[in-house]
Design a protein around this motif. Structure first.
Motif, short mmCIF file in Angstrom:
data_model
loop_
_atom_site.label_atom_id
_atom_site.label_comp_id
_atom_site.label_asym_id
_atom_site.label_seq_id
_atom_site.Cartn_x
_atom_site.Cartn_y
_atom_site.Cartn_z
N PRO A 1 -5.24 9.53 -25.49
CA PRO A 1 -4.61 8.23 -25.26
C PRO A 1 -3.80 8.26 -23.81
O PRO A 1 -3.80 9.44 -23.30
CB PRO A 1 -3.47 8.28 -26.41
N GLN A 2 -3.36 7.27 -23.49
CA GLN A 2 -2.83 7.08 -22.18
C GLN A 2 -2.04 8.22 -21.67
O GLN A 2 -1.25 8.78 -22.62
CB GLN A 2 -1.92 5.72 -22.17
N SER B 1 -11.31 -3.17 -23.29
CA SER B 1 -11.24 -2.46 -24.41
C SER B 1 -12.10 -3.57 -25.59
O SER B 1 -12.18 -4.80 -25.39
CB SER B 1 -9.88 -2.95 -24.97
N ARG C 1 -6.35 3.69 -23.48
CA ARG C 1 -5.15 3.57 -24.40
C ARG C 1 -5.10 4.24 -25.58
O ARG C 1 -3.91 5.00 -25.63
CB ARG C 1 -5.05 1.95 -24.85
N SER C 2 -6.06 4.55 -26.29
CA SER C 2 -5.78 5.32 -27.42
C SER C 2 -7.09 6.26 -27.65
O SER C 2 -6.63 7.20 -28.68
CB SER C 2 -6.30 4.50 -28.60
N THR D 1 -9.92 5.97 -27.91
CA THR D 1 -11.41 5.45 -28.42
C THR D 1 -12.21 5.03 -27.61
O THR D 1 -13.40 5.56 -27.76
CB THR D 1 -10.98 4.54 -29.51
N TYR E 1 -11.75 10.35 -34.39
CA TYR E 1 -12.46 9.17 -34.03
C TYR E 1 -13.85 8.79 -35.04
O TYR E 1 -14.60 9.57 -34.88
CB TYR E 1 -13.08 9.14 -32.56
#
Length: 145
Positions: A14-15, A68, A95-96, A98, A126
């Motif tokens: 993530p970030q 996204s 961000r995550s 994914t 995931y």
């Protein structure tokens, strides 16, 4: 920093922050890949600051922003050669995590069987089973079916 190892060549996260970049360099990552657009969300670190930190810590910096929920074949076309050519190990972030894992999976479907792709992504946290039709499409289009 929440690093999730996909395989020996790539991990996703993530970030990250500028301080995380220093830690990633200490952990031995050679390439940092940003799959998140700059200023996607208020308060996220500026890509220029992350790029400077990557270079200061001896890492290559690759900026491949992806919207996204809207990963296109063109995005995969850009990610696949980067995955093959970048200095390893790679740490990719969004961000995550994914988007990065989806890009890896779609790129990998071009050259490897789908089941191990789903298993590796799953072990990293995931669940990409919903991508199965798209993974199969990538495999077919690139002669891996």
């Amino acid at each position: 920093m929440d690093i999730r190892k996909i395989d020996d060549h790539i991990s996703v996260a993530p970030q990250i922050t500028v301080d995380d970049v220093t830690e990633a360099g200490r952990l031995g990552f050679r390439t940092l890949v940003a799959n998140r657009p700059d200023q996607e969300e208020p308060g996220q670190p500026a890509m220029a600051d992350l790029e400077a930190a990557a270079k200061a810590n001896g890492m290559a910096w690759i900026y491949l922003p992806v919207e996204s929920g809207n990963i296109t074949d063109s995005d995969v076309d850009a990610f696949a050669p980067m995955l093959a050519q970048a200095d390893k190990p790679i740490l990719a972030f969004c961000r995550s995590g994914t988007r990065c894992s989806v890009l890896w999976a779609l790129s990998s479907a071009r050259t490897m069987p789908i089941e191990p792709i789903l298993a590796r992504a799953g072990q990293a946290g995931y669940d990409l089973r919903g991508l199965l039709p798209r993974l199969q499409q990538q495999a077919r289009q690139h002669g891996n079916s």
